[in-house]
Design a protein around this motif. Structure first.
Motif, short mmCIF file in Angstrom:
data_model
loop_
_atom_site.label_atom_id
_atom_site.label_comp_id
_atom_site.label_asym_id
_atom_site.label_seq_id
_atom_site.Cartn_x
_atom_site.Cartn_y
_atom_site.Cartn_z
N VAL A 259 0.85 -1.20 0.00
CA VAL A 259 0.00 0.00 0.00
C VAL A 259 0.88 1.25 0.00
N SER A 260 1.96 1.23 0.76
CA SER A 260 2.87 2.38 0.82
C SER A 260 3.50 2.66 -0.53
N PHE A 261 3.90 1.61 -1.24
CA PHE A 261 4.50 1.79 -2.56
C PHE A 261 3.50 2.41 -3.53
N VAL A 262 2.27 1.93 -3.50
CA VAL A 262 1.25 2.47 -4.41
C VAL A 262 0.99 3.95 -4.09
N LEU A 263 0.90 4.29 -2.81
CA LEU A 263 0.67 5.69 -2.43
C LEU A 263 1.86 6.58 -2.79
N ALA A 264 3.07 6.09 -2.56
CA ALA A 264 4.27 6.88 -2.90
C ALA A 264 4.38 7.06 -4.41
N LEU A 265 4.04 6.03 -5.18
CA LEU A 265 4.07 6.13 -6.63
C LEU A 265 3.03 7.15 -7.11
N ALA A 266 1.85 7.12 -6.53
CA ALA A 266 0.82 8.08 -6.90
C ALA A 266 1.24 9.51 -6.55
N ALA A 267 1.85 9.68 -5.39
CA ALA A 267 2.32 11.02 -5.00
C ALA A 267 3.45 11.49 -5.91
N GLY A 268 4.35 10.59 -6.26
CA GLY A 268 5.44 10.95 -7.17
C GLY A 268 4.95 11.31 -8.55
N LEU A 269 4.03 10.53 -9.08
CA LEU A 269 3.47 10.83 -10.39
C LEU A 269 2.67 12.13 -10.38
N THR A 270 2.00 12.41 -9.28
CA THR A 270 1.28 13.67 -9.15
C THR A 270 2.25 14.85 -9.14
N ALA A 271 3.36 14.70 -8.42
CA ALA A 271 4.37 15.77 -8.38
C ALA A 271 4.99 15.99 -9.75
N VAL A 272 5.24 14.91 -10.48
CA VAL A 272 5.79 15.05 -11.84
C VAL A 272 4.76 15.70 -12.76
N GLY A 273 3.51 15.30 -12.64
CA GLY A 273 2.45 15.87 -13.46
C GLY A 273 2.24 17.35 -13.20
N MET A 274 2.46 17.77 -11.96
CA MET A 274 2.32 19.18 -11.62
C MET A 274 3.61 19.97 -11.85
N ARG A 275 4.63 19.28 -12.34
CA ARG A 275 5.94 19.86 -12.64
C ARG A 275 6.57 20.51 -11.40
N LEU A 276 6.45 19.83 -10.28
CA LEU A 276 7.10 20.29 -9.05
C LEU A 276 8.54 19.84 -9.05
N ARG A 277 9.40 20.58 -8.43
CA ARG A 277 10.81 20.24 -8.28
C ARG A 277 11.12 20.08 -6.79
N PRO A 278 10.77 18.91 -6.22
CA PRO A 278 11.00 18.74 -4.78
C PRO A 278 12.48 18.59 -4.45
N SER A 279 12.83 19.08 -3.29
CA SER A 279 14.20 18.90 -2.81
C SER A 279 14.34 17.51 -2.20
N GLU A 280 15.54 17.20 -1.76
CA GLU A 280 15.78 15.88 -1.16
C GLU A 280 14.97 15.71 0.12
N ASN A 281 14.86 16.75 0.92
CA ASN A 281 14.10 16.67 2.16
C ASN A 281 12.61 16.50 1.89
N ASP A 282 12.12 17.10 0.82
CA ASP A 282 10.71 16.94 0.47
C ASP A 282 10.40 15.50 0.08
N SER A 283 11.31 14.87 -0.63
CA SER A 283 11.06 13.48 -1.03
C SER A 283 11.07 12.55 0.18
N VAL A 284 11.93 12.80 1.15
CA VAL A 284 11.92 12.01 2.39
C VAL A 284 10.60 12.20 3.11
N LEU A 285 10.10 13.43 3.13
CA LEU A 285 8.83 13.72 3.78
C LEU A 285 7.67 13.02 3.08
N VAL A 286 7.68 13.02 1.76
CA VAL A 286 6.60 12.36 1.00
C VAL A 286 6.63 10.85 1.25
#
Length: 139
Positions: free
Chosen positions: A79-106
């Protein structure tokens, strides 16, 4: 309380898992190309360390006298992998540029939610039944 316990344990181990990539990458990627380093990290280090941290979550839940522990320990990472993948794809779709700390938080937040959902779904799995569902059904 069981859902909160699973969420906290899962989130802490996910944070440690994602923060371990930087030191591992610095030690293993010395003298290799960028593509070799990415391949090494994402094809070998990430899956192996994910299994190791899933075992740590299982051990911590077992130590907390979680019963039964294996359904939550198996369903939580999925479940965690599916949620993290969805969050990552959403961030890419919104053209966000997260920092390293943001990715750890996500990763930490999605894993906490994933283990909480897994704990809620598997909460009654293997529990005792009083037999009421079969009373009066004998022919």
């Amino acid at each position: 309380m069981r859902v909160v316990t699973a969420a906290v344990v899962g989130a802490l181990c996910a944070a440690a898992w994602s923060m371990s990539f930087v030191p591992i990458g610095k030690s293993l990627c010395v003298g290799t190309s960028a593509m070799g380093c990415v391949g090494l990290i994402f094809l070998w280090v990430a899956p192996i360390s994910a299994v190791v941290w899933a075992v740590v979550v299982w051990a911590l839940l077992r130590l907390a006298r979680w019963r039964p522990v294996w359904p939550t320990a198996v369903l939580g990472p999925v479940v965690s992998f599916v949620l993290a993948l969805a969050a990552g794809l959403t961030a890419v779709g919104m053209r966000l540029r997260p920092s390293e700390n943001d990715s750890v938080l996500v990763v930490t937040i999605t894993t906490g939610i994933g283990y909480a959902l897994a704990a809620a779904v598997t909460g009654g799995y293997g529990g005792r039944r009083d037999g009421a569902e079969h009373r009066g059904q004998d022919g």
